[in-house]
Design an enzyme around this catalytic site. Structure first.
Site, PDB file in Angstrom:
ATOM      1  N   ASP A 112      16.229 -56.345  -5.144  1.00  0.00           N
ATOM      2  CA  ASP A 112      16.459 -54.999  -4.613  1.00  0.00           C
ATOM      3  C   ASP A 112      16.812 -54.062  -5.769  1.00  0.00           C
ATOM      4  O   ASP A 112      16.287 -54.209  -6.871  1.00  0.00           O
ATOM      5  CB  ASP A 112      17.582 -55.053  -3.567  1.00  0.00           C
ATOM      6  CG  ASP A 112      17.402 -54.026  -2.466  1.00  0.00           C
ATOM      7  OD1 ASP A 112      17.645 -52.836  -2.743  1.00  0.00           O
ATOM      8  OD2 ASP A 112      17.034 -54.403  -1.349  1.00  0.00           O
ATOM      9  N   HIS A 172      21.384 -49.291  -2.127  1.00  0.00           N
ATOM     10  CA  HIS A 172      20.619 -50.130  -1.215  1.00  0.00           C
ATOM     11  C   HIS A 172      20.872 -51.614  -1.469  1.00  0.00           C
ATOM     12  O   HIS A 172      21.142 -52.389  -0.540  1.00  0.00           O
ATOM     13  CB  HIS A 172      19.139 -49.789  -1.378  1.00  0.00           C
ATOM     14  CG  HIS A 172      18.233 -50.339  -0.338  1.00  0.00           C
ATOM     15  ND1 HIS A 172      17.564 -51.533  -0.493  1.00  0.00           N
ATOM     16  CD2 HIS A 172      17.847 -49.852   0.868  1.00  0.00           C
ATOM     17  CE1 HIS A 172      16.808 -51.753   0.566  1.00  0.00           C
ATOM     18  NE2 HIS A 172      16.956 -50.755   1.412  1.00  0.00           N
ATOM     19  N   ASN A 219       9.874 -48.980   8.212  1.00  0.00           N
ATOM     20  CA  ASN A 219      10.534 -47.942   9.025  1.00  0.00           C
ATOM     21  C   ASN A 219       9.642 -46.732   9.269  1.00  0.00           C
ATOM     22  O   ASN A 219      10.121 -45.611   9.324  1.00  0.00           O
ATOM     23  CB  ASN A 219      11.805 -47.459   8.303  1.00  0.00           C
ATOM     24  CG  ASN A 219      12.694 -48.583   7.854  1.00  0.00           C
ATOM     25  OD1 ASN A 219      12.838 -49.582   8.537  1.00  0.00           O
ATOM     26  ND2 ASN A 219      13.292 -48.422   6.679  1.00  0.00           N
ATOM     27  N   SER A 229      15.514 -52.660   6.404  1.00  0.00           N
ATOM     28  CA  SER A 229      16.167 -53.178   5.200  1.00  0.00           C
ATOM     29  C   SER A 229      17.531 -53.766   5.516  1.00  0.00           C
ATOM     30  O   SER A 229      17.986 -54.703   4.855  1.00  0.00           O
ATOM     31  CB  SER A 229      16.355 -52.061   4.167  1.00  0.00           C
ATOM     32  OG  SER A 229      15.173 -51.800   3.471  1.00  0.00           O
TER      33      SER A 229
END
Length: 444
Positions: free
Chosen positions: A191, A223, A321, A393
């Site tokens: 990530d 994130h 998304n 996520s």
């Protein structure tokens, strides 16, 4: 993981497309190619590329020694060979791209060649909505109710408004009821990095590596830290409620996305090679890129996911998304759309699909496999604090954490066994399989 994969050679892409160009919404190419090689005869494939496609310099990277991978991937004069994966990220001049594709088609030791694409972190800023009652829409089938009745689960989990001890997500997946902690199980979170000094996370991070040139593994985005916290935040965080699924899992943090939240396939492959070499049982990918209706899954990621499974590693990825339910449901993003990668949808507190969560409208790998809490999820934030985020996520690390629990429960389980246990343990929901797969994630 969906069925229906046929092991066939795939070549192609935009051989004359300039670097950084875009075809269709969200499709951004780097100008390089990802080439999959026959693991038993990698040199033949590389030699074919050198002799006919103008590939001059090839640098070999071994997964456990990946410290220089980021720099190599940035050099325009170098192609990078990830030996343990049997994969290469190839720099090729625009006038040689067609030759590369035709060479790959003719060379038996080259399994696939596809254009490298950009990938992105996938959080969203969800609009506010009225509080919803925490009352899952479970199926009423008699055999299911005999195992878990709505009354039993509601009583055990408590209302969503009661998050003093556990987040609503941990309650929904019953992580608050298990004695398993993921002890000793390695989970790789690829990530934007992690806040290595966060008091909640210092203990769980076992190893780190940055695959982004000029950026340390420290998370300048937020994130990655959030995802790490969801996988393995502590049993007793500095500030309640508890938010980590597998509090004793060992986390390998690979920074494959920049502090702006973007990266390329080559960086993901570098992180995967490193994670597998470090013994990760689970690789969590809260990242991806959109695909179009009817678009086939990327063959390169699928083959690598299969090779990972053979080595005991399960890959789980965010479904994306891009939707705006109910009128617009878009396909599962790549690489989650690969048959051998677990695609995770997001659920609201009402245990219904989040409005943004993509659906399984593309077949042959593009299905949703399981659903997990992904709306208004609280976890760690850079700077030692906490934040609430939404997205598939956020659902994905819930699944990675449960896989760690399953691996702890059966240390001899194969990767296929872990996947089967994950899916069979899910709680069926009334929503279409297209949207929730096997159902609501459940801790063992």
């Amino acid at each position: 993981m969906a069925n229906g994969f046929t092991d066939r050679r795939v070549f192609g892409g935009p051989p004359d497309r300039p670097s950084g160009s875009v075809t269709g919404p969200g499709t951004e190419y780097t100008g390089r190619y990802v080439v999959l090689l026959d693991p038993s005869d990698q040199e033949s494939g590389l030699n074919a590329l050198r002799s006919s496609a103008g590939i001059a310099s090839v640098e070999r990277v071994r997964g456990a020694e990946a410290a220089n991978a980021a720099e190599l991937l940035e050099r325009p004069d170098v192609s990078v060979h990830f030996e343990e994966l049997g994969a290469a990220v190839v720099e090729v001049r625009p006038d040689q791209r067609h030759t590369l594709v035709t060479t790959a088609e003719a060379e038996p030791s080259i399994i696939a060649a596809e254009p490298e694409r950009m990938v992105y972190a996938m959080p969203i800023t969800a609009p506010q909505q009225a509080p919803t009652e925490f009352f899952p829409a479970y199926r009423s089938d008699e055999d299911v109710v005999a195992c878990h009745t709505r009354t039993e689960i509601a009583a055990a989990q408590g209302p969503a408004s009661d998050e003093q001890s556990f987040t609503w997500g941990l309650q929904a997946i019953r992580a608050n009821l298990t004695d398993l902690t993921g002890r000793g199980v390695k989970v790789a979170v690829l990530d934007t990095g992690v806040d290595t000094t966060h008091p909640d996370l210092v203990r769980c991070v076992e190893g780190t590596m940055s695959f982004v040139v000029g950026e340390a593994v420290e998370d300048g985005h937020g994130h990655g830290t959030h995802c790490v916290g969801t996988v393995a935040g502590p049993k007793n965080p500095q500030q309640a409620p508890r938010y980590g699924v597998a509090c004793d899992a060992r986390i390998l943090v690979g920074k494959v996305l920049s502090n702006q939240g973007s990266g390329a396939d080559g960086q993901i492959l570098a992180g995967m090679a490193w994670a597998i070499a470090q013994g990760a049982r689970v690789i969590s990918l809260s990242l991806g890129a959109p695909v179009g209706p009817g678009e086939l899954f990327p063959q390169t990621y699928e083959i690598l996911a299969r090779r990972a499974l053979e080595r005991g590693t399960v890959i789980v990825a965010a479904a994306g998304n891009d939707s705006n339910r109910p009128p617009s449901i878009l396909p599962v993003s790549r690489p989650a759309n690969c048959p051998s990668i677990i695609a995770v949808a997001a659920l609201d507190k009402s245990i219904t699909p989040s409005f943004f969560s993509n659906g399984g409208i593309n077949g042959q790998g593009g299905e949703i496999n399981i659903a997990a809490p992904g709306r208004d999820v609280r976890s760690a934030a850079p700077g030692g604090g906490y934040q609430t985020m939404s997205g598939t996520s956020m659902a994905t690390p819930h699944v990675a954490g449960v896989l760690a629990l399953l691996a702890e429960a059966n240390s001899n389980a194969s990767a296929a066994d872990l996947v089967a246990s994950l899916k069979s343990g899910a709680f069926p929901l009334t929503q279409p399989v297209r949207d929730v797969g096997a159902g609501l994630l459940q801790a063992p």
